[in-house]
Design an enzyme around this catalytic site. Structure first.
Site, PDB file in Angstrom:
ATOM      1  N   GLY A  52     -15.784 -30.583 -46.660  1.00 13.17           N
ATOM      2  CA  GLY A  52     -14.621 -31.259 -45.726  1.00 13.17           C
ATOM      3  C   GLY A  52     -13.469 -30.164 -45.472  1.00 13.17           C
ATOM      4  N   LYS A  53     -12.704 -30.955 -44.577  1.00 10.58           N
ATOM      5  CA  LYS A  53     -11.644 -29.718 -44.265  1.00 10.58           C
ATOM      6  C   LYS A  53     -10.486 -30.672 -43.779  1.00 10.58           C
ATOM      7  CE  LYS A  53     -10.653 -25.111 -44.431  1.00 10.58           C
ATOM      8  NZ  LYS A  53     -11.400 -24.485 -45.405  1.00 10.58           N
ATOM      9  N   GLY A  54      -9.207 -30.158 -43.988  1.00 15.57           N
ATOM     10  CA  GLY A  54      -8.031 -30.834 -43.544  1.00 15.57           C
ATOM     11  C   GLY A  54      -7.073 -29.754 -42.912  1.00 15.57           C
TER      12      GLY A  54
ATOM     13  N   ASP B 115      -5.469 -23.775 -48.140  1.00 13.69           N
ATOM     14  CA  ASP B 115      -6.119 -22.888 -46.954  1.00 13.69           C
ATOM     15  C   ASP B 115      -5.075 -22.312 -46.362  1.00 13.69           C
ATOM     16  OD1 ASP B 115      -8.734 -22.307 -45.451  1.00 13.69           O
ATOM     17  OD2 ASP B 115      -7.324 -22.982 -43.736  1.00 13.69           O
TER      18      ASP B 115
ATOM     19  N   VAL C  62     -11.420 -34.304 -42.227  1.00  7.14           N
ATOM     20  CA  VAL C  62     -12.704 -34.269 -41.798  1.00  7.14           C
ATOM     21  C   VAL C  62     -13.863 -34.295 -42.988  1.00  7.14           C
ATOM     22  CG1 VAL C  62     -14.738 -33.283 -40.627  1.00  7.14           C
ATOM     23  CG2 VAL C  62     -12.621 -33.497 -39.446  1.00  7.14           C
TER      24      VAL C  62
END
Ligand code: NAD
Length: 425
Positions: free
Chosen positions: A114-116, A155, A69
């Site tokens: 952002g992040k995934g 993460d 995202v």
């Protein structure tokens, strides 16, 4: 999406993304900003799901689902970690991506959010399987990732090694070495000194500033820390070094307690060998379920989301609640904590030291020139102190809590750039 039990028999979902949106709305309602602009900056600009086939060690094929995202690229490239976990969902990744936007704006670094994530359980996979999954994920997002567009980081359940695979896969496709495409890399291949400790160090700088504001002497304060991983162990060590008595610590396996204070150096040594805090000879066992409600001055949730809710916030006894984890306090808990005069240092400020040193890593990679650990820590200190001061000022001026103030600072910084850039076409 996490689940919560309701009336014993019914299970209703708790949307982490909805929680993040509620926090945004509460702060936005205090600002005089065009509704359309608020809508533009509130929602993710791009959410992508990819299917990832992986050949397993036994020769079979398994399909995985990967998510990335980009919540915002207004202030710079999207920035945020990648999580490997069976509970990863679009809802969670969208929330984490939004928090990254606000976090980068609070510490005023030139990134969006952002992040995934990949829905998988790496503890049940071999290293080779995790590597092939990581490389396929990277290839799936080759058009998205890039030093100027979207920069991943570690993460939950991803680490330096994962970042090395991402960097290599991206570089092989680009046909040249691109170190600045990820942060959190091993130091020998373009990582930054001080990155591993940066989040915990930032948490403790924020706590130190809060103690100063509340006129509490560190050597008269006590603390409890939930989680003894990257963030929790470094925060506990630096609190200990600052003279704070850390009396309670827990990890996923259980908790320990010593009213005289736990020797954190000795605990880290014990942890290296035993991989858990329970059994540490310098403390007694403690029921970890109660750690966030311990009778201490400072409590540091540094493990999971949604820990303090509308149902249990009334049990918090600490004067300072420093959010090392992302999203440990739900929006229903905030007004209760405010009424109890708990000084909450919100995640988007408190744990922003990690992304700040990730920014330093990206800068150093692009310069091809690397700083000493002292230089990194000095710059981190300045950014954290400035951000804490900016947020505290807004909180005092508007008579709001620090979370509201942090969101107000962040939203204004993003909106200012949108207005200056204008809307293309
Ligand atoms: P980690 O995996 O290194 O450590 C997590 C710790 O939490 C472990 O000690 C684990 O045993 C403990 N834990 C897990 N479930 C628990 C439970 N039910 N009860 C008690 N303890 C439990 O992870 P980390 O990198 O330290 O991240 C912790 C939190 O901080 C996450 O919310 C993460 O998103 C956030 N965060 C991390 C960074 C970073 O740079 N690592 C930056 C910003 C935010």
């Amino acid at each position: 999406m996490a689940k919560t039990k309701y009336l014993k028999s019914i299970t209703i979902p708790v949307s982490t993304f909805e929680n993040a949106m509620k926090q945004f709305d509460q702060a936005a309602s205090r600002l005089h900003i065009d509704k359309g602009l608020l809508e533009f900056i509130k929602y993710p600009r791009r959410s992508t799901i990819v299917k990832l086939p992986v050949k397993m060690d036994d020769g079979s094929y398994q399909m995985y689902t990967g998510i990335r995202v980009q919540h915002s690229t207004v202030r710079g490239p999207a920035k945020g970690g990648i999580r490997y976990h069976p509970d990863v969902s679009l809802d969670e990744v969208q929330a984490l991506a939004a928090w990254m936007t606000w976090k980068c704006a609070v510490v005023n670094i030139p990134f969006g959010g952002g992040k995934g994530g990949i829905i998988c359980d790496p503890s049940k996979m071999s290293e080779g399987e995790v590597e092939r999954l990581t490389r396929r994920y990277t290839a799936g997002f080759y058009d998205t990732f890039g030093p100027e567009t979207d920069i991943p980081a570690p993460d939950v359940n991803t680490n330096e090694k994962t970042m090395a695979w991402i960097m290599d896969t991206y570089s092989m496709n680009a046909q040249h070495t691109v170190t600045s495409v990820v942060t959190g890399k091993p130091i020998v291949m373009g990582g930054s000194r001080g990155r591993r400790e940066a989040t915990g160090r930032g948490v403790v700088i924020a706590i130190r500033e809060a103690l100063k504001h509340l006129k509490i002497e560190p050597n008269k304060a006590t603390a409890a820390v939930q989680g003894f991983g990257n963030v929790g162990s470094v925060a506990a060590l630096l609190l200990f070094e600052m003279g704070v008595k850390v009396t309670h610590i827990c990890d996923v396996f259980g908790g320990i307690y010593n009213p005289k204070g736990i020797d954190i150096n000795a605990l880290i040594e014990y942890m290296d060998k035993n991989k858990r805090v329970i059994g540490f000879p310098g403390a007694e066992p403690f029921n970890s379920k109660n750690i966030l409600f311990a009778k201490v001055d400072i409590v540091v949730p540094a493990a999971l989301e949604n820990q303090i809710t509308g149902k249990n916030a009334g049990r918090v006894k600490a004067k300072i609640l420093a959010e090392g984890a992302n999203g440990p306090v739900t929006p229903e808990a905030d007004p209760i904590l405010k009424k109890k005069k708990v000084f909450v240092i919100p995640d988007i400020l408190c744990n922003a030291g990690g992304v700040t040193v990730s920014y330093f890593e990206w800068v150093q990679d692009r310069m091809g020139y690397f700083w000493s650990e002292d230089e990194v820590n000095t710059r981190l200190e300045r950014i954290m102190v400035d951000a804490f001061g900016d947020v505290l000022n807004v909180a005092l001026t508007n008579k709001v809590d620090l979370r509201m103030a942090a969101f107000m600072v962040a939203i204004q910084r993003v909106v200012e750039v949108v207005q200056l850039r204008g809307i293309y076409a």
